[in-house]
Motif scaffolding. Sequence first.
Motif, PDB file in Angstrom:
ATOM      1  N   VAL A 115      66.006  17.014  41.115  1.00  0.00           N
ATOM      2  CA  VAL A 115      67.391  16.522  40.958  1.00  0.00           C
ATOM      3  C   VAL A 115      68.332  17.666  40.589  1.00  0.00           C
ATOM      4  O   VAL A 115      67.925  18.694  40.044  1.00  0.00           O
ATOM      5  CB  VAL A 115      67.536  15.383  39.911  1.00  0.00           C
ATOM      6  CG1 VAL A 115      66.886  14.109  40.387  1.00  0.00           C
ATOM      7  CG2 VAL A 115      67.061  15.824  38.541  1.00  0.00           C
ATOM      8  N   GLU A 157      67.963  11.334  43.527  1.00  0.00           N
ATOM      9  CA  GLU A 157      69.063  11.488  44.479  1.00  0.00           C
ATOM     10  C   GLU A 157      68.676  10.702  45.720  1.00  0.00           C
ATOM     11  O   GLU A 157      67.487  10.564  46.014  1.00  0.00           O
ATOM     12  CB  GLU A 157      69.230  12.970  44.863  1.00  0.00           C
ATOM     13  CG  GLU A 157      69.807  13.794  43.740  1.00  0.00           C
ATOM     14  CD  GLU A 157      69.896  15.283  44.071  1.00  0.00           C
ATOM     15  OE1 GLU A 157      70.019  15.632  45.255  1.00  0.00           O
ATOM     16  OE2 GLU A 157      69.848  16.073  43.124  1.00  0.00           O
ATOM     17  N   TYR A 160      68.340  14.707  49.073  1.00  0.00           N
ATOM     18  CA  TYR A 160      68.191  15.894  48.210  1.00  0.00           C
ATOM     19  C   TYR A 160      68.945  17.082  48.791  1.00  0.00           C
ATOM     20  O   TYR A 160      68.745  17.453  49.952  1.00  0.00           O
ATOM     21  CB  TYR A 160      66.700  16.176  47.975  1.00  0.00           C
ATOM     22  CG  TYR A 160      66.179  15.183  46.972  1.00  0.00           C
ATOM     23  CD1 TYR A 160      66.245  15.449  45.611  1.00  0.00           C
ATOM     24  CD2 TYR A 160      65.721  13.943  47.375  1.00  0.00           C
ATOM     25  CE1 TYR A 160      65.845  14.506  44.677  1.00  0.00           C
ATOM     26  CE2 TYR A 160      65.323  12.988  46.454  1.00  0.00           C
ATOM     27  CZ  TYR A 160      65.394  13.287  45.106  1.00  0.00           C
ATOM     28  OH  TYR A 160      65.014  12.352  44.183  1.00  0.00           O
ATOM     29  N   ASP A 186      71.867   9.057  42.539  1.00  0.00           N
ATOM     30  CA  ASP A 186      72.987   9.951  42.834  1.00  0.00           C
ATOM     31  C   ASP A 186      73.136  10.022  44.355  1.00  0.00           C
ATOM     32  O   ASP A 186      72.260  10.533  45.058  1.00  0.00           O
ATOM     33  CB  ASP A 186      72.666  11.336  42.238  1.00  0.00           C
ATOM     34  CG  ASP A 186      73.743  12.369  42.544  1.00  0.00           C
ATOM     35  OD1 ASP A 186      74.537  12.152  43.472  1.00  0.00           O
ATOM     36  OD2 ASP A 186      73.756  13.413  41.872  1.00  0.00           O
TER      37      ASP A 186
END
Length: 369
Positions: A115, A157, A160, A186
């Motif tokens: 992350v 995420e 990525y 995210d």
Amino acid sequence: MVIPERHKKLIAERDHQAGLRQLKGDAQLGVDFFSNDYLGLVHGGAGELVAGRVGSTGSRLLSGDSTLALEVEQNLANFFNGEAALLYQSGYMANLGLLSCVAGRTDTIIYDELVHASIRQGIQLSNSRSFSFKHNDCSDLEVKLQQASSQCYVVVESLYSMDGDWAKLEQIAHLCEAYQALLIVDEAHSTGIIGAHGRGFCQYKELEEKVWARIYTFGKAAGMHGAIVVGDNTLKTFLVNFSKPFIYTTAMAEKDLHLINQVPSLFEKDECRDQLHENIAFFNTEVHRLGLGLFFSRNNSPIQIFMPESASDLLGIADHLQGEGFQVKAIRYPTVPKGLDRIRICLHSFNTSDQITALLYHLKERIHS
Ligand SMILES: Cc1ncc(COP(=O)(O)O)c(C=O)c1O
């Protein structure tokens, strides 16, 4: 959506002791003795607003709130199919603001080892128990979930940023449900590029309701800056009261709010997104045709990763491509783990097929020279 016990307790305590802070929109009536507009550059001499408000004059909880900010948040919450949304100045601030406060000392945060730095830093600030799990490895995630204590949060995420691969979101969401962990996703690199009208990967996978908080950023595909955290109303209330990167900073200027308000209508035009996906497919076909498959990660995303057999020549390869007129960057430690330096190729809707072929051709030429 689940409301963590700690949040209920802290909200109730704050309400009892000091009164819960609430965003109220415009606070313009009356003579300004509260903003930081010391020179009156935003307000005119008599205290009226100068045509078009330039700065917000203060934090949202003091003088910087506006009905526009609340409207933008509700528009974005509606667009991203959430109950509520809270604006931050950037994705970095949103991650810091969310992760530094949601978990307490005895809670656990489990995060994918790849992350973004802003997530890691937020977790560090939270002082909670935290473990990483091997990238996209659901068996390792399960091992870590078994070690969690108190309320557990899992952070991933969707796409990525330095690897270009997608999270195994169905399995991760399923594990979170099984272990009663709250999932945070995210969506920085997937905002605008996937899902119905660019609503992101959680929407694409129809998992929005299983994700406790989602972060969308506007500095990437939307071409602006700023970010929102989307979740339920209690999460928004909690952040307004406890998220320091939200509370202690000057609010966004009106012009930025107007820009961000255009995100849904910009994303609703599908042509650019369709062209981007065509380019991704063409890139992968060309990688295969030119015999470069061994060196590429074969991602079905705009982020393509080239790793030569020996990383020692990486800068030479990047220089060669730059010399041929292609903007690419070598990504090196500490942005990526030691020994995994790479060239990151970002595909766009506006790259032509000739440009894609030429880039790969020059890459091939250089690695075989
Ligand atoms: C996954 C991820 N999250 C958050 C951010 C930070 O977003 P912003 O550039 O809006 O601060 C980035 C930026 O690169 C990112 O890659």
